[in-house]
Design a protein around this motif. Structure first.
Motif, PDB file in Angstrom:
ATOM      1  N   ILE A  51       7.006 -17.176  -4.139  1.00 46.45           N
ATOM      2  CA  ILE A  51       7.372 -15.752  -3.359  1.00 46.45           C
ATOM      3  C   ILE A  51       7.059 -15.721  -1.894  1.00 46.45           C
ATOM      4  CG2 ILE A  51       6.906 -13.248  -3.423  1.00 46.45           C
ATOM      5  CD1 ILE A  51       6.824 -13.344  -6.453  1.00 46.45           C
ATOM      6  N   TYR A  52       5.850 -16.053  -1.648  1.00 47.50           N
ATOM      7  CA  TYR A  52       5.420 -15.903  -0.235  1.00 47.50           C
ATOM      8  C   TYR A  52       6.039 -16.573   0.830  1.00 47.50           C
ATOM      9  CZ  TYR A  52       2.088 -16.867   3.760  1.00 47.50           C
ATOM     10  OH  TYR A  52       1.507 -16.572   4.815  1.00 47.50           O
ATOM     11  N   LYS A  53       6.335 -15.772   1.918  1.00 51.79           N
ATOM     12  CA  LYS A  53       7.078 -16.353   3.175  1.00 51.79           C
ATOM     13  C   LYS A  53       6.218 -16.342   4.486  1.00 51.79           C
ATOM     14  CE  LYS A  53      10.243 -12.942   2.796  1.00 51.79           C
ATOM     15  NZ  LYS A  53      11.450 -12.365   2.984  1.00 51.79           N
ATOM     16  N   ALA A  83      -1.001  -1.180   5.077  1.00 49.45           N
ATOM     17  CA  ALA A  83       0.477  -1.638   5.387  1.00 49.45           C
ATOM     18  C   ALA A  83       0.217  -2.501   6.652  1.00 49.45           C
ATOM     19  CB  ALA A  83       1.300  -0.569   5.597  1.00 49.45           C
ATOM     20  N   LEU A  84      -0.453  -2.137   7.511  1.00 48.23           N
ATOM     21  CA  LEU A  84      -0.552  -3.138   8.944  1.00 48.23           C
ATOM     22  C   LEU A  84      -1.373  -4.305   8.434  1.00 48.23           C
ATOM     23  CD1 LEU A  84      -1.865  -0.372  11.202  1.00 48.23           C
ATOM     24  CD2 LEU A  84       0.116  -1.674  11.802  1.00 48.23           C
ATOM     25  N   LYS A  85      -2.268  -4.345   7.763  1.00 41.57           N
ATOM     26  CA  LYS A  85      -2.857  -5.520   7.135  1.00 41.57           C
ATOM     27  C   LYS A  85      -2.125  -6.598   6.502  1.00 41.57           C
ATOM     28  CE  LYS A  85      -7.412  -4.765   8.475  1.00 41.57           C
ATOM     29  NZ  LYS A  85      -8.109  -5.740   9.313  1.00 41.57           N
ATOM     30  N   THR A  86      -1.039  -6.084   5.887  1.00 41.94           N
ATOM     31  CA  THR A  86      -0.026  -6.810   5.129  1.00 41.94           C
ATOM     32  C   THR A  86       0.945  -7.197   5.853  1.00 41.94           C
ATOM     33  OG1 THR A  86      -1.103  -5.437   3.095  1.00 41.94           O
ATOM     34  CG2 THR A  86       1.148  -6.784   3.043  1.00 41.94           C
ATOM     35  N   GLY A  87       1.175  -7.045   7.179  1.00 39.97           N
ATOM     36  CA  GLY A  87       2.134  -7.706   8.002  1.00 39.97           C
ATOM     37  C   GLY A  87       3.158  -6.642   8.495  1.00 39.97           C
ATOM     38  N   SER A  88       3.272  -5.382   8.480  1.00 37.77           N
ATOM     39  CA  SER A  88       4.335  -4.513   8.674  1.00 37.77           C
ATOM     40  C   SER A  88       4.419  -4.540  10.221  1.00 37.77           C
ATOM     41  CB  SER A  88       3.905  -2.945   8.474  1.00 37.77           C
ATOM     42  OG  SER A  88       4.850  -2.253   8.949  1.00 37.77           O
ATOM     43  N   GLY A  89       5.759  -4.902  10.769  1.00 36.52           N
ATOM     44  CA  GLY A  89       6.127  -4.993  12.045  1.00 36.52           C
ATOM     45  C   GLY A  89       5.896  -3.485  13.089  1.00 36.52           C
ATOM     46  N   LEU A  90       6.465  -2.478  12.312  1.00 37.23           N
ATOM     47  CA  LEU A  90       6.181  -1.186  13.249  1.00 37.23           C
ATOM     48  C   LEU A  90       5.888  -0.334  11.938  1.00 37.23           C
ATOM     49  CD1 LEU A  90       9.353  -0.939  15.190  1.00 37.23           C
ATOM     50  CD2 LEU A  90       7.172  -1.088  16.078  1.00 37.23           C
ATOM     51  N   THR A  91       4.834   0.376  12.352  1.00 38.29           N
ATOM     52  CA  THR A  91       4.232   1.169  11.228  1.00 38.29           C
ATOM     53  C   THR A  91       3.947   2.756  11.717  1.00 38.29           C
ATOM     54  OG1 THR A  91       2.901  -0.493  10.451  1.00 38.29           O
ATOM     55  CG2 THR A  91       2.206   1.329   9.678  1.00 38.29           C
ATOM     56  N   PHE A  92       4.569   3.709  11.066  1.00 35.94           N
ATOM     57  CA  PHE A  92       4.463   5.076  11.239  1.00 35.94           C
ATOM     58  C   PHE A  92       3.478   5.892  10.341  1.00 35.94           C
ATOM     59  CE2 PHE A  92       8.080   3.513  13.662  1.00 35.94           C
ATOM     60  CZ  PHE A  92       8.161   4.374  14.882  1.00 35.94           C
ATOM     61  N   THR A  93       2.881   6.926  10.643  1.00 34.24           N
ATOM     62  CA  THR A  93       2.333   7.830   9.685  1.00 34.24           C
ATOM     63  C   THR A  93       3.086   9.133   9.860  1.00 34.24           C
ATOM     64  OG1 THR A  93       0.303   6.429   9.846  1.00 34.24           O
ATOM     65  CG2 THR A  93       0.402   8.665   8.601  1.00 34.24           C
ATOM     66  N   GLY A  98      -4.809  -6.816  -6.075  1.00 35.23           N
ATOM     67  CA  GLY A  98      -5.954  -7.427  -7.071  1.00 35.23           C
ATOM     68  C   GLY A  98      -6.561  -8.586  -6.456  1.00 35.23           C
ATOM     69  N   LYS A  99      -6.040  -9.533  -5.993  1.00 33.64           N
ATOM     70  CA  LYS A  99      -6.865 -10.761  -5.390  1.00 33.64           C
ATOM     71  C   LYS A  99      -7.776 -10.346  -4.320  1.00 33.64           C
ATOM     72  CE  LYS A  99      -7.156 -15.187  -5.399  1.00 33.64           C
ATOM     73  NZ  LYS A  99      -7.579 -16.143  -6.606  1.00 33.64           N
ATOM     74  N   ALA A 100      -7.402  -9.327  -3.338  1.00 37.32           N
ATOM     75  CA  ALA A 100      -8.201  -8.898  -2.319  1.00 37.32           C
ATOM     76  C   ALA A 100      -9.263  -8.470  -3.158  1.00 37.32           C
ATOM     77  CB  ALA A 100      -7.450  -7.943  -1.423  1.00 37.32           C
ATOM     78  N   GLY A 101      -9.164  -7.329  -4.145  1.00 36.32           N
ATOM     79  CA  GLY A 101     -10.389  -6.671  -4.720  1.00 36.32           C
ATOM     80  C   GLY A 101     -11.162  -7.622  -5.486  1.00 36.32           C
ATOM     81  N   ASP A 102     -10.644  -8.961  -5.889  1.00 40.68           N
ATOM     82  CA  ASP A 102     -11.712  -9.839  -6.572  1.00 40.68           C
ATOM     83  C   ASP A 102     -12.687 -10.362  -5.456  1.00 40.68           C
ATOM     84  OD1 ASP A 102     -10.690  -9.527  -9.074  1.00 40.68           O
ATOM     85  OD2 ASP A 102      -9.254 -11.092  -8.729  1.00 40.68           O
ATOM     86  N   LEU A 103     -11.951 -10.555  -4.109  1.00 42.93           N
ATOM     87  CA  LEU A 103     -13.041 -11.159  -3.107  1.00 42.93           C
ATOM     88  C   LEU A 103     -13.714 -10.230  -2.774  1.00 42.93           C
ATOM     89  CD1 LEU A 103     -10.181 -12.877  -0.905  1.00 42.93           C
ATOM     90  CD2 LEU A 103     -11.702 -14.042  -2.534  1.00 42.93           C
ATOM     91  N   ARG A 126      -6.789 -10.013   4.762  1.00 40.51           N
ATOM     92  CA  ARG A 126      -6.453 -11.375   5.681  1.00 40.51           C
ATOM     93  C   ARG A 126      -7.171 -12.631   4.913  1.00 40.51           C
ATOM     94  NH1 ARG A 126     -11.083  -9.138   9.823  1.00 40.51           N
ATOM     95  NH2 ARG A 126     -10.192  -7.341   9.171  1.00 40.51           N
ATOM     96  N   GLU A 127      -8.008 -12.670   4.187  1.00 39.81           N
ATOM     97  CA  GLU A 127      -8.572 -13.791   3.560  1.00 39.81           C
ATOM     98  C   GLU A 127      -7.564 -14.332   2.422  1.00 39.81           C
ATOM     99  OE1 GLU A 127     -12.451 -13.868   2.048  1.00 39.81           O
ATOM    100  OE2 GLU A 127     -13.144 -12.708   3.873  1.00 39.81           O
ATOM    101  N   VAL A 128      -6.696 -13.452   1.695  1.00 46.48           N
ATOM    102  CA  VAL A 128      -5.813 -13.953   0.798  1.00 46.48           C
ATOM    103  C   VAL A 128      -4.739 -14.547   1.543  1.00 46.48           C
ATOM    104  CG1 VAL A 128      -4.549 -13.291  -1.034  1.00 46.48           C
ATOM    105  CG2 VAL A 128      -6.526 -11.862  -0.628  1.00 46.48           C
ATOM    106  N   PHE A 129      -4.204 -14.016   2.457  1.00 43.45           N
ATOM    107  CA  PHE A 129      -3.162 -14.514   3.328  1.00 43.45           C
ATOM    108  C   PHE A 129      -3.419 -16.181   3.849  1.00 43.45           C
ATOM    109  CE2 PHE A 129      -1.335 -10.184   3.548  1.00 43.45           C
ATOM    110  CZ  PHE A 129       0.250 -10.695   3.135  1.00 43.45           C
ATOM    111  N   LYS A 130      -4.763 -16.025   4.434  1.00 44.42           N
ATOM    112  CA  LYS A 130      -5.467 -17.143   4.865  1.00 44.42           C
ATOM    113  C   LYS A 130      -5.126 -18.185   3.957  1.00 44.42           C
ATOM    114  CE  LYS A 130      -8.920 -17.592   7.795  1.00 44.42           C
ATOM    115  NZ  LYS A 130     -10.263 -16.972   8.288  1.00 44.42           N
ATOM    116  N   SER A 131      -5.583 -17.938   2.550  1.00 48.67           N
ATOM    117  CA  SER A 131      -5.552 -19.057   1.510  1.00 48.67           C
ATOM    118  C   SER A 131      -4.065 -19.343   1.229  1.00 48.67           C
ATOM    119  CB  SER A 131      -6.452 -18.572   0.340  1.00 48.67           C
ATOM    120  OG  SER A 131      -5.618 -17.445  -0.194  1.00 48.67           O
ATOM    121  N   LEU A 132      -3.232 -18.456   1.310  1.00 49.83           N
ATOM    122  CA  LEU A 132      -2.039 -18.718   0.894  1.00 49.83           C
ATOM    123  C   LEU A 132      -1.259 -19.668   2.035  1.00 49.83           C
ATOM    124  CD1 LEU A 132      -0.286 -15.381  -0.321  1.00 49.83           C
ATOM    125  CD2 LEU A 132      -0.985 -17.484  -1.613  1.00 49.83           C
TER     126      LEU A 132
END
Length: 493
Positions: free
Chosen positions: A229-231, A265-275, A461-466, A486-492
């Protein structure tokens, strides 16, 4: 990874045997995988008491006893000496250990465990389909009271593979369950999974063609699926490439919830983020997350949700249920039919106002069990809740993320993906708000909805495990989880 029913597992065994592997060789392979795991995880001076039934699960136990003895371990085997009706393969392996003078074979009633041996349960396998007899209940209760490590082979005695048990059922309480090739559905539900301890899935080389072709609605999300799945982010891209996420929520005293959603949302890679949040949260959000843009709505409570083009909305964290907020949400949903994640108070507003018809097709909703009950009605147990979720996901053409110890993603096609990352340290207010931000971000980055749900729940969940590894389950916070993304994405990558 597919989850097969007990009848499908039996068919898979048969298909494997038809390919030229004898049933006794298959048993030998399964026992060898178990014995190797035990040797790798227990000290060489450890002794073992192995309780064997009369069927093939008992045959596994007999073979494991022989292999552990050959590795230098002290082994005692316990059987029902009043019942001599063993399966053919179990009989072969029982006769093999009878020929070994160093392995004692006794009746269940002779067990006293003075040597504090590890207890191995090989009484019944996945084929159990009836309540245990009185004698077996007494034996299991006795074994459960002894403070030593306990291992189940294939499935803890007293559990069924595919269905819930009665509330007062007697079940062997394993610290480890060594299961073969597949998760059983009962491992993944709170009423039954609590008896299994840590699940170890051992590959025993069952027929790959059968596994590939057999149909099922149930799956476990494993790392193989996640890597498909990961891109990875392309070098020639810009912020517009990764979508626009709009997180909507917050109210007076509840700004932390929407802050965590936005940050995740930002940490997961959102390009533009509004609240979109009330004005009372402007300073909090802008000072804590300068990367996100703030859109004010109301003073202390949201009173309007504006529609922006080409955006994915995540609505609910800290939203509250004030009159003006209810009106704003319902008016928004009457006009909006694009991608959206609905959580927390957004779901409660829909439930209280009987407005499920306003949920857009392909929406993602993320209820915990009580929120699910408010939306769709009460169920007797988590097995029934999953079946009702399948029905409602198809009926409404939505994706339901049913939060639990093993959170399940249910699709409009009635497929169920159980997640096996995560831990009880995430059972704190705010963890769900983080998930909302993750999901909104992935969908805005143009991951397919189903893949966004599967990946998002796994990533959460993976981030929660770390976070639990670093801070402990007790002390970890949802914000610690966010910082581990960030650590999960680095591992992927």
């Amino acid at each position: 990874m597919k989850i097969l029913s007990s009848s499908q597992i039996k068919e898979c065994d048969s298909a494997t045997i038809e390919k030229g592997i004898s049933s006794i060789s298959l048993m030998e392979n399964a026992a060898k995988k178990c014995a190797n795991w035990i040797v790798d995880n227990f000290k060489s001076n450890q002794s073992f008491s192995i309780f064997c039934g009369n069927g093939n699960n008992g045959g596994d136990g007999f073979a494991i006893a022989r292999m552990l003895y050959e590795k230098g371990f002290d082994v005692a085997v316990f059987i029902d000496e009043n019942n001599s009706k063993f399966s053919e393969d179990a009989k072969i392996n029982l006769n093999k250990i009878k020929a070994i003078s160093g392995i004692t074979i006794k009746d269940y009633s002779e067990f006293d465990n003075r040597d504090n041996s590890v207890i191995i349960d090989a009484l019944f396998g996945y084929g159990l389909n009836r309540e245990l007899s009185y004698d077996f209940k007494n034996l299991i209760e006795k074994l459960n009271q002894i403070p030593v490590p306990r291992i189940s082979i294939d499935i803890p005695t007293g559990l069924f593979a595919d269905k819930v048990i009665d509330e007062d059922s007697i079940v062997f309480k394993a610290d480890f369950t060594l299961t073969f090739q597949f998760y059983k559905k009962s491992f993944l539900h709170p009423e039954t999974g609590k008896f299994c301890g840590k699940i170890i899935v051992l590959n025993i080389d069952l027929d790959k063609d059968f596994i590939k072709e057999v149909g099922t609605d149930y799956f476990v999300t494993d790392e193989k699926l996640i890597k498909e799945i990961y891109k990875p982010r392309g070098d020639f891209s810009h912020k517009g490439t990764f979508g626009k996420s709009i997180l909507v929520g917050g109210s007076y005293g509840k700004m932390g919830a929407i802050l965590m959603s936005t940050l995740s949302a930002l940490k997961t890679g959102s390009g533009l983020t509004f609240t979109i949040a009330p004005e009372c949260g402007n300073f909090i959000l802008q000072s804590q997350i300068p990367e996100a843009m703030f859109i004010g709505s109301g003073e202390n409570y949201i009173d309007k949700i504006e529609i922006q083009e080409k955006a994915v909305y995540g609505i609910g964290p800290g939203l509250g249920k004030e009159k003006q907020t209810k009106k704003a949400l319902l008016e928004f949903l009457e006009s909006y039919n694009q991608y959206i994640v609905l959580d927390a108070d957004a779901l409660n507003i829909l439930a209280e106002n009987n407005k499920l018809n306003l949920i857009p097709k392909n929406a993602v909703i993320t209820p915990h069990p009580l929120e699910f009950e408010r939306l769709f009605g009460k169920t007797a147990n988590s097995f029934e809740r999953i079946e009702l979720a399948k029905q409602k996901a198809k009926e409404l053409q939505i994706f339901i993320i049913l939060k639990d110890h093993h959170t399940a993603v249910i699709t409009p096609e009635k497929k169920v993906f159980y997640n096996i990352t995560g831990n009880s340290g995430m059972a704190k207010g705010g963890s769900g708000d983080v998930l909302t931000g993750i999901l909104t971000s992935l969908i805005s980055q143009k991951y397919e909805i189903e893949k966004s749900c599967i990946f998002g729940v796994w990533l959460h969940g993976k981030a929660g495990d770390l976070a639990a590894q670093k801070f402990s389950k007790e002390a970890m916070l949802p914000t610690d989880l966010i910082n581990k993304i960030r650590e999960v994405f680095k591992s992927l990558s």
